[in-house]
Scaffold this motif. Structure first.
Motif, PDB file in Angstrom:
ATOM      1  N   UNK A 124       1.852  -4.128  11.220  1.00 50.70           N
ATOM      2  CA  UNK A 124       2.881  -5.097  11.238  1.00 50.70           C
ATOM      3  C   UNK A 124       4.092  -4.332  10.510  1.00 50.70           C
ATOM      4  N   UNK A 125       4.138  -3.217  10.265  1.00 51.05           N
ATOM      5  CA  UNK A 125       5.328  -2.687   9.542  1.00 51.05           C
ATOM      6  C   UNK A 125       5.281  -2.816   8.001  1.00 51.05           C
ATOM      7  N   UNK A 168      12.159  -3.497   3.068  1.00 53.52           N
ATOM      8  CA  UNK A 168      13.017  -4.137   2.069  1.00 53.52           C
ATOM      9  C   UNK A 168      13.853  -2.996   1.634  1.00 53.52           C
ATOM     10  N   UNK A 169      13.494  -1.823   1.233  1.00 50.63           N
ATOM     11  CA  UNK A 169      14.315  -0.799   0.881  1.00 50.63           C
ATOM     12  C   UNK A 169      15.257  -0.287   1.878  1.00 50.63           C
ATOM     13  N   UNK A 224       0.722  -1.389  -0.057  1.00 55.90           N
ATOM     14  CA  UNK A 224      -0.020  -0.080  -0.162  1.00 55.90           C
ATOM     15  C   UNK A 224       0.645   1.563  -0.044  1.00 55.90           C
ATOM     16  N   UNK A 225       0.563   2.319  -1.080  1.00 59.37           N
ATOM     17  CA  UNK A 225       1.361   3.530  -1.099  1.00 59.37           C
ATOM     18  C   UNK A 225       0.046   4.454  -1.251  1.00 59.37           C
ATOM     19  N   UNK A 230       4.805   8.717  -4.648  1.00 60.53           N
ATOM     20  CA  UNK A 230       4.097   7.999  -3.743  1.00 60.53           C
ATOM     21  C   UNK A 230       4.678   7.775  -2.259  1.00 60.53           C
ATOM     22  N   UNK A 231       3.719   7.757  -1.241  1.00 60.69           N
ATOM     23  CA  UNK A 231       4.337   7.359   0.201  1.00 60.69           C
ATOM     24  C   UNK A 231       3.865   6.312   0.899  1.00 60.69           C
ATOM     25  N   UNK A 232       4.784   5.682   1.692  1.00 61.49           N
ATOM     26  CA  UNK A 232       4.363   4.627   2.281  1.00 61.49           C
ATOM     27  C   UNK A 232       3.254   4.782   3.216  1.00 61.49           C
TER      28      UNK A 232
END
Length: 831
Positions: free
Chosen positions: A594-595, A601-602, A572-573, A587-589
């Motif tokens: 649960x993180x 990953x990045x 989801x972004x 896009x933003x996280x």
């Protein structure tokens, strides 16, 4: 602390504390509560049991009480309490038989706790204000240590020196007209000096003075029988001592003396110390500027005047004002500011008098047939059309696009773009001011800039008030006179981001990899342009229909092939921005419980491959334009900026800033301070900095949106001496809306209410590169001063801005008959 509905039974609770674990508890409780209903008995017993529950909370009163806090060890746990808290703690343990919730609450609610003091004083002040009475003398009086004077920073103001000045005291013989006397130098440069003058000596700026350097002539052969002539520039008094500031006059026989001074100062500046006052002031000013501008909530719009035609040319954007810029873009992503800032409105603003030229601007949009139509009206427009005022408010405020702006107009000139601070030319590695030049390209694009309009969004949660205006639907067609016409061609108006250091929360890296996202039931292919741990920029092969705020689910197809640890599908972004072509998205996280897997990953990818990745650096269209525009704005703005410093566990608000001219809040505080050092008590009442502001900053992150407050100040003029008395309240101090509304309406009807919207943002680290040259120069001669300056800037934890909303408040609460500014302005303009 017992619940509100149990306060009347506090005597019973106090009596039962020591019997909680006693066999006599039920018998005594029945006797004391026999005349109470069963429901009350049940509540009392539950409250007593709650208070008797064991507690393991740490108590830390450092910075929260009016007393000296010391460590206190209880059962191998260290608490921090003052004497009063320790007494309550030990007494409570004896009563309850151990450390319980009741003990903890009694300690935390001691009467010397700043929070408790604040609550009591607020209740008393609000009650007094609503009853129309004056505060009790003991509540209004403030001890000298409670008085808060502020350091004032003037944005864009630097004192440049062409030469270094050396703190050097020697005797000189001074000849002025027919008088002659001995004085002492305070500092010395090649082209001037400052003299410490004996009492009784007078002169007038502009006088010519002859000086014989007798102190130097005792050690050096100067051969100056006629002395050196100086012109008196200024006289200043410091600690009851007069200082004369002098400038050396050109003369044919002093070339040798100038050469001597240059060698003398260069050879002795580490021995006698260089005067660093102007460089120190510049570091402070530039340091506070770079905290303020990147967190600017107002959108500065720069207007050009070319052959009599006025049009917006640039908008200086930040992460905090970009929403305003995007609001005024139509369906083709073209700016509508040219129709918003019509010549008629600008002339109305220029005709205003007073501390600032401003108005309130109301806007909403209407979408029809794939086009976006803008409607706007200033306070003056609605005063001129009172028959449509209720219709405009009632209809417009019901729309999601409803916005209220504070609009401010200031004059500017392209000359302000180059007025930068520079080190003295005689300093090593200094760059003279005239060598810091703009490129011809930048000079060309700013040469016709004449005005800056600042737009500040003050909508808040106030649309409900405007929806209360009743209107006749038959009048809706008449609102077309407030509509913006569609122009076939729109002159370019471009956003220019404020540039200091890389103010992003994290670095971005260039990287192209395949991505896939879902739009309705179709899959859309694309690739990444750059990434960071918190977001991505992607480009799709076909236009998408996403808008800012939408959430997309992203698949990182190729990156999934290199990891089994992280699931890189359906990530989801949130969409932060979409290009005009609808193919590029920022896009933003989106945080998950649960993180976010993509963020994890990045983070690992960057950590393991940092040396191999290429940083993404934005290349501006006009290099140097951002710096030029920010210099112009700093020299012209009239905002009220304030700063919070963190000192250990406490927070202080004792630094404020202004631009070329003060705004209403500056003027009000100055009159309240009797034109002396600014007294910030109306802002800092009841430990606001350490309670409300500090707690807010602690809960904020560096890139969070600012928190807003409203400050209401009731000003009254003393009949005896004409002084100004201020009574202030923050919006959160009122117990309910009715109480706040009663106070506001009462003060508005008296014509003495000033209201301000305060925006509070959390700061990050200072831009040390921006002031590195000055800090390095100061460090050579006074390392302790350089460290002190750095410590001051690193301790800045928050920055705020205050905007005058006094007129908007009158519209909001429908006190329309009070819109004449005369009582409000008389307080500011009266001598």
């Amino acid at each position: 602390m017992t619940a509100e509905d149990l306060k009347e039974y506090v005597g019973v609770i106090e009596r039962m504390k020591s019997l909680m674990n006693s066999a006599e508890f039920d018998q005594v409780f029945s006797l004391l509560t026999s005349d109470l209903p069963k429901s009350k008995q049940f509540l009392l017993k539950m409250e007593l049991k709650r208070m008797a529950q064991p507690c393991d909370y740490f108590i830390d009163l450092r910075g929260h009480v009016d007393g000296e806090v010391r460590p206190y060890v209880y059962r191998e746990k260290t608490h921090y309490m003052d004497d009063k808290a320790t007494q309550l703690f030990e007494s409570g343990i004896k009563q309850y038989g151990g450390y319980t919730l009741g003990v903890y609450e009694e300690v935390m609610n001691a009467d010397n706790n700043f929070r408790v003091i604040h609550k009591k004083e607020t209740a008393e002040r609000v009650k007094s204000a609503l009853q129309g009475g004056e505060l009790h003398e003991e509540s209004a009086a403030r001890s000298p240590e409670q008085q808060s004077s502020a350091k004032l920073i003037t944005f864009g103001h630097y004192v440049n020196r062409n030469e270094e000045r050396m703190n050097y005291g020697i005797d000189v013989d001074v000849k002025l007209a027919d008088s002659r006397f001995i004085a002492t130098t305070s500092d010395l440069s090649i082209s001037g000096c400052k003299l410490k003058i004996p009492k009784g000596r007078t002169a007038t700026p502009g006088d010519t003075i002859t000086i014989h350097f007798t102190g130097l002539e005792q050690e050096y052969t100067l051969d100056l029988p006629n002395g050196i002539q100086y012109q008196l520039l200024d006289i200043e008094q410091l600690n009851k001592v007069n200082y004369w500031r002098l400038k050396k006059l050109p003369s044919a026989h002093d070339n040798g003396f100038s050469s001597f001074l240059q060698k003398f100062i260069h050879g002795n500046k580490r021995r006698y110390k260089i005067n660093l006052d102007n460089t120190t002031d510049a570091v402070i000013t530039k340091g506070y500027e770079q905290f303020y501008l990147p967190r600017l909530n107002s959108l500065p719009v720069y207007l050009t005047v070319n052959e009599g035609i006025v049009s917006p040319r640039f908008g200086l954007t930040t992460d905090y004002n970009k929403a305003i810029w995007h609001y005024f873009l139509d369906e083709q992503q073209r700016s509508v500011l040219i129709t918003l800032l019509a010549v008629k409105r600008l002339k109305q603003l220029l005709a205003q008098s007073g501390p600032e030229r401003s108005t309130i601007l109301y806007c909403f949009t209407h979408a029809a047939k794939g086009k976006l139509y803008f409607y706007s009206a200033t306070a003056e427009d609605l005063l001129a059309a009172p028959e449509l005022r209720d219709t405009f408010f009632g209809f417009g405020a019901a729309k999601p696009s409803w916005r209220v702006f504070h609009l401010n107009l200031v004059k500017t000139t392209a000359q302000h773009a180059t007025e930068l601070f520079s080190l003295p030319e005689t300093a090593e590695k200094a760059v003279p001011a005239e060598k810091i030049a703009m490129t011809p390209l930048v000079q060309g694009v700013i040469k016709n800039l004449r005005y800056i309009v600042s737009l500040t969004d003050i909508t808040g949660n106030n649309s409900g008030y405007y929806q209360q205006y009743r209107y006749d639907p038959a009048q809706l067609s008449q609102l077309n006179q407030f509509g913006h016409r569609k122009l076939p061609q729109v002159p370019p108006c471009e956003p220019v981001p404020v540039q200091y250091i890389n103010l992003r929360a994290e670095s971005r890296y260039l990287y192209k990899t395949t991505v896939q996202l879902q739009q309705n039931d179709n899959l859309v292919a694309g690739f990444s342009r750059d990434f960071s741990t918190g977001g991505l920029q992607i480009e799709t092969v076909q236009p998408v229909k996403y808008q800012k705020g939408d959430v997309v689910l992203l698949d990182l197809i190729d990156l999934q092939k290199i990891t089994n640890k992280h699931q890189l599908s359906q990530l989801p972004y949130e969409v932060m921005a979409v290009s005009k072509s609808q193919t590029i998205m920022n896009l933003r996280v989106v945080p998950t419980d649960d993180g976010h897997t993509g963020k994890q990953f990045f983070q690992q990818l960057i950590q393991n491959n940092r040396a191999k990745l290429t940083l993404a650096e934005e290349t501006p269209k006009y290099p140097g334009l951002s710096e030029a525009l920010r210099n112009m704005y700093l020299k012209a703005l009239n905002n009220f900026a304030f700063y919070l410093h963190r000192k250990g566990i406490r927070y202080e608000l004792n630094v404020i800033a202004q631009g070329a001219s003060p705004n209403a809040l500056h003027s009000l505080l100055l009159k309240h301070s009797n034109n002396g050092p600014l007294d910030l008590e109306p802002l800092l009442k009841n430990s606001t900095a350490n309670l409300q502001f500090a707690q807010q900053l602690k809960a904020m992150k560096r890139f969070d949106s600012p928190q807003s407050y409203e400050l209401y100040i009731k000003a009254t003029r003393s009949a005896d001496n004409g002084g100004i008395s201020l009574q202030s309240f923050y919006d959160y101090e009122f117990s309910d809306e009715q109480q706040k509304k009663a106070f506001i309406k009462s003060a508005i009807h008296q014509g003495s209410l000033f209201a301000f919207r305060l925006f509070l943002s959390r700061t990050g680290r200072p831009d040390t590169d921006y002031i590195a040259k000055e800090i390095s120069y100061i460090s050579v001669y006074a390392i302790h001063r350089a460290k002190s300056l750095e410590e001051e800037l690193w301790s800045v934890a928050g920055v705020g801005d205050a905007v005058d909303i006094s007129r908007e408040l009158a519209w909001r609460y429908q006190c329309l008959e009070q819109l004449a500014d005369s009582p409000h302005q008389q307080i500011l303009l009266a001598d």
